[in-house]
Design an enzyme around this catalytic site. Structure first.
Site, PDB file in Angstrom:
ATOM      1  N   CYS A 141      12.750 124.042 122.977  1.00 37.71           N
ATOM      2  CA  CYS A 141      12.931 125.366 122.372  1.00 37.71           C
ATOM      3  C   CYS A 141      13.218 126.437 123.427  1.00 37.71           C
ATOM      4  O   CYS A 141      14.143 127.228 123.293  1.00 37.71           O
ATOM      5  CB  CYS A 141      11.696 125.733 121.557  1.00 37.71           C
ATOM      6  N   ARG A 170       3.690 130.248 123.259  1.00 34.97           N
ATOM      7  CA  ARG A 170       2.665 130.133 122.215  1.00 34.97           C
ATOM      8  C   ARG A 170       1.722 128.979 122.589  1.00 34.97           C
ATOM      9  O   ARG A 170       2.145 127.980 123.176  1.00 34.97           O
ATOM     10  CB  ARG A 170       3.316 129.919 120.844  1.00 34.97           C
ATOM     11  N   HIS A 222       7.376 131.996 121.073  1.00 30.55           N
ATOM     12  CA  HIS A 222       7.329 132.299 122.506  1.00 30.55           C
ATOM     13  C   HIS A 222       7.992 133.667 122.702  1.00 30.55           C
ATOM     14  O   HIS A 222       8.836 134.080 121.891  1.00 30.55           O
ATOM     15  CB  HIS A 222       8.167 131.310 123.324  1.00 30.55           C
ATOM     16  N   GLN A 304       9.627 128.478 118.154  1.00 34.42           N
ATOM     17  CA  GLN A 304       9.601 127.116 118.713  1.00 34.42           C
ATOM     18  C   GLN A 304       9.750 126.038 117.647  1.00 34.42           C
ATOM     19  O   GLN A 304      10.313 124.971 117.906  1.00 34.42           O
ATOM     20  CB  GLN A 304       8.292 126.905 119.499  1.00 34.42           C
TER      21      GLN A 304
HETATM   22  P1  NAD Z   1       4.771 116.625 116.134  1.00 33.38           P
HETATM   23  O1  NAD Z   1       3.530 116.097 116.750  1.00 33.38           O
HETATM   24  O2  NAD Z   1       4.683 117.814 115.241  1.00 33.38           O
HETATM   25  O3  NAD Z   1       5.505 115.483 115.313  1.00 33.38           O
HETATM   26  C1  NAD Z   1       5.683 114.199 115.824  1.00 33.38           C
HETATM   27  C2  NAD Z   1       5.560 113.212 114.667  1.00 33.38           C
HETATM   28  O4  NAD Z   1       5.888 111.913 115.147  1.00 33.38           O
HETATM   29  C3  NAD Z   1       4.141 113.137 114.108  1.00 33.38           C
HETATM   30  O5  NAD Z   1       4.227 113.174 112.706  1.00 33.38           O
HETATM   31  C4  NAD Z   1       3.624 111.768 114.603  1.00 33.38           C
HETATM   32  O6  NAD Z   1       2.709 111.185 113.709  1.00 33.38           O
HETATM   33  C5  NAD Z   1       4.923 110.986 114.634  1.00 33.38           C
HETATM   34  N1  NAD Z   1       4.927 109.806 115.515  1.00 33.38           N
HETATM   35  C6  NAD Z   1       4.264 109.628 116.681  1.00 33.38           C
HETATM   36  N2  NAD Z   1       4.565 108.410 117.187  1.00 33.38           N
HETATM   37  C7  NAD Z   1       5.411 107.816 116.317  1.00 33.38           C
HETATM   38  C8  NAD Z   1       6.071 106.566 116.271  1.00 33.38           C
HETATM   39  N3  NAD Z   1       5.907 105.669 117.244  1.00 33.38           N
HETATM   40  N4  NAD Z   1       6.860 106.293 115.217  1.00 33.38           N
HETATM   41  C9  NAD Z   1       7.054 107.177 114.235  1.00 33.38           C
HETATM   42  N5  NAD Z   1       6.460 108.390 114.211  1.00 33.38           N
HETATM   43  C10 NAD Z   1       5.657 108.697 115.248  1.00 33.38           C
HETATM   44  O7  NAD Z   1       5.769 116.888 117.337  1.00 33.38           O
HETATM   45  P2  NAD Z   1       6.948 117.966 117.378  1.00 33.38           P
HETATM   46  O8  NAD Z   1       6.380 119.281 117.742  1.00 33.38           O
HETATM   47  O9  NAD Z   1       7.780 117.833 116.162  1.00 33.38           O
HETATM   48  O10 NAD Z   1       7.734 117.472 118.671  1.00 33.38           O
HETATM   49  C11 NAD Z   1       8.661 116.399 118.619  1.00 33.38           C
HETATM   50  C12 NAD Z   1       9.601 116.522 119.803  1.00 33.38           C
HETATM   51  O11 NAD Z   1      10.290 117.766 119.719  1.00 33.38           O
HETATM   52  C13 NAD Z   1       8.917 116.512 121.185  1.00 33.38           C
HETATM   53  O12 NAD Z   1       9.798 115.950 122.123  1.00 33.38           O
HETATM   54  C14 NAD Z   1       8.775 117.992 121.479  1.00 33.38           C
HETATM   55  O13 NAD Z   1       8.656 118.283 122.864  1.00 33.38           O
HETATM   56  C15 NAD Z   1      10.069 118.518 120.908  1.00 33.38           C
HETATM   57  N6  NAD Z   1      10.050 119.942 120.551  1.00 33.38           N
HETATM   58  C16 NAD Z   1       8.943 120.485 119.976  1.00 33.38           C
HETATM   59  C17 NAD Z   1       8.945 121.846 119.701  1.00 33.38           C
HETATM   60  C18 NAD Z   1       7.746 122.510 119.127  1.00 33.38           C
HETATM   61  O14 NAD Z   1       7.465 123.633 119.505  1.00 33.38           O
HETATM   62  N7  NAD Z   1       6.995 121.890 118.236  1.00 33.38           N
HETATM   63  C19 NAD Z   1      10.071 122.616 119.956  1.00 33.38           C
HETATM   64  C20 NAD Z   1      11.213 122.007 120.481  1.00 33.38           C
HETATM   65  C21 NAD Z   1      11.183 120.657 120.792  1.00 33.38           C
END
Ligand code: NAD
Length: 348
Positions: A141, A170, A222, A304
């Site tokens: 993000c 955040r 953020h 984010q």
């Molecule tokens: P999250 O924890 O909200 O969601 C991840 C999901 O994946 C969860 O539901 C979890 O149960 C599931 N999971 C975990 N292992 C798994 C597997 N082996 N098979 C299937 N499902 C599985 O995470 P998020 O915030 O959505 O982040 C996901 C990615 O996006 C990360 O790389 C993160 O850095 C990136 N990201 C996050 C944000 C943010 O602020 N949340 C912003 C931009 C990018």
């Protein structure tokens, strides 16, 4: 061509990307892979999304009364690409365990190391680098927001000498009830540069950028405080024109519209009826835009939870050569209802 898409990981990012894919007429959401039977799975089904899980977890879903359409293997046979939105590091494991052996293409998220993919992607900055690629990483993000802002000026022909950005992050997403801080300012990290500057350089290798970051007790957005030094003088009017003309950048005025905080920007998104109150654009604080000779100062809010969603859609189009850069950006923004200030979709 309609690209058949599966989503691995249905959390903050995965569920938003799923909803976005369903709004695209050149993509079809085949299903999402979930590990745990819970309310989020139930909501997905109510939207017509098919759930898939690992073989050894099917009984858990059955016991919870949540219908599963099949196993992970069933899904990967039916899709052209997986959008992997699992937590940091899991995507890399999935690449070697699932995507490579099955010959699948995949899009990863910013929590993965850059090496997970052939290209680190931001639509405004380097859409063409992802054309025809098998593995693409949509950057985080913070990196997305900085890359868009820098690209806005580069696309308009400005030369940037250096960027210095201070990030107030955040502490957690709204759904993350176990994370903090709840009463602190955390050096996140204490070292300089924070990883964000080098991450921007994975997208725009030529940019001189240094970032510092702390984390604070909010779940809203953020906040970036950005200083851009140009090669030559600029005026505030020019900066305003660049930002107004660039898609995915929105201006929020304190003086004329009384936006005085990030909470109000989220409230605006809720009031105008955006799904989940998402703000997928950079939220630039108009009154903060200040120019001293060749230096620009501004603040921008970064939602984010949603800012990377349009980029995931554009990454699919680039990988499958569905559209040119500006056609894809325009198509995505129209389908997601983002066309509020993007006055020009043909800047290149
Ligand atoms: P999250 O924890 O909200 O969601 C991840 C999901 O994946 C969860 O539901 C979890 O149960 C599931 N999971 C975990 N292992 C798994 C597997 N082996 N098979 C299937 N499902 C599985 O995470 P998020 O915030 O959505 O982040 C996901 C990615 O996006 C990360 O790389 C993160 O850095 C990136 N990201 C996050 C944000 C943010 O602020 N949340 C912003 C931009 C990018």
């Amino acid at each position: 061509m309609t690209v058949r898409i599966g989503i691995m990981g249905y959390g903050t990012i995965g569920k938003r990307v799923a909803d976005a894919v369903m709004r695209m007429d050149d993509m079809e959401l085949i299903g999402v892979i979930k590990q745990t039977p819970d309310y989020e799975g139930e909501v997905a089904i109510s939207k017509g999304i098919k759930l898939y899980t690992y073989e050894d977890r099917i009984s858990k879903f059955e016991k919870a009364g949540i219908k599963v359409a099949g196993t992970v293997n069933d899904l990967i046979k039916d899709v052209d690409v997986i959008i992997d939105a699992t937590p940091d590091g899991v995507g890399a494991e999935n690449r070697s365990r699932i995507y490579e052996p099955s010959g699948l293409r995949a899009i990863f998220q910013g929590g993965e190391e850059a090496e997970v993919a052939e290209v680190s992607f931001n639509a405004l900055a380097n859409y063409d680098m992802a054309i025809g690629k098998r593995f693409v990483r949509v950057v985080s993000c913070n990196t997305t927001a900085l890359s868009r802002l820098i690209s806005a000026f580069l696309i308009h022909g400005y030369k940037i000498r250096r960027v210095r950005a201070y990030l107030v992050r955040r502490g957690a997403d709204p759904r993350e009830f176990k994370k903090g801080p709840i009463n602190d300012v955390v050096f996140n990290p204490a070292t300089v540069p924070s990883h964000h500057g080098p991450d921007v350089q994975t997208v725009i290798p030529t940019i001189d950028i240094i970032t510092m970051a702390v984390a604070v007790p909010t779940t809203m957005m953020h906040l970036h405080m950005v200083n851009i030094e140009f090669d030559g003088q600029v005026s505030r009017g020019e900066v305003m024109k660049v930002l107004e003309e660039t898609p995915r950048i929105l201006l929020f005025s304190s003086s004329s519209r009384k936006f005085e905080s990030l909470a109000q920007i989220i409230e605006w998104a809720r009031d105008v009826g955006r799904l989940r109150g998402d703000v997928m654009e950079n939220a630039v604080i108009e009154d903060s835009i200040t120019v001293f000779q060749n230096e620009l100062f501004l603040m921008q809010g970064v939602h984010q939870e949603s800012i990377v969603v349009p980029e995931n859609i554009d990454a699919v189009r680039a990988m499958f050569k569905l559209s040119s850069k500006w056609d894809s950006i325009r198509k995505t923004d129209l389908a997601l209802n983002l066309v509020t200030t993007g006055k020009n979709y043909n800047l290149s």
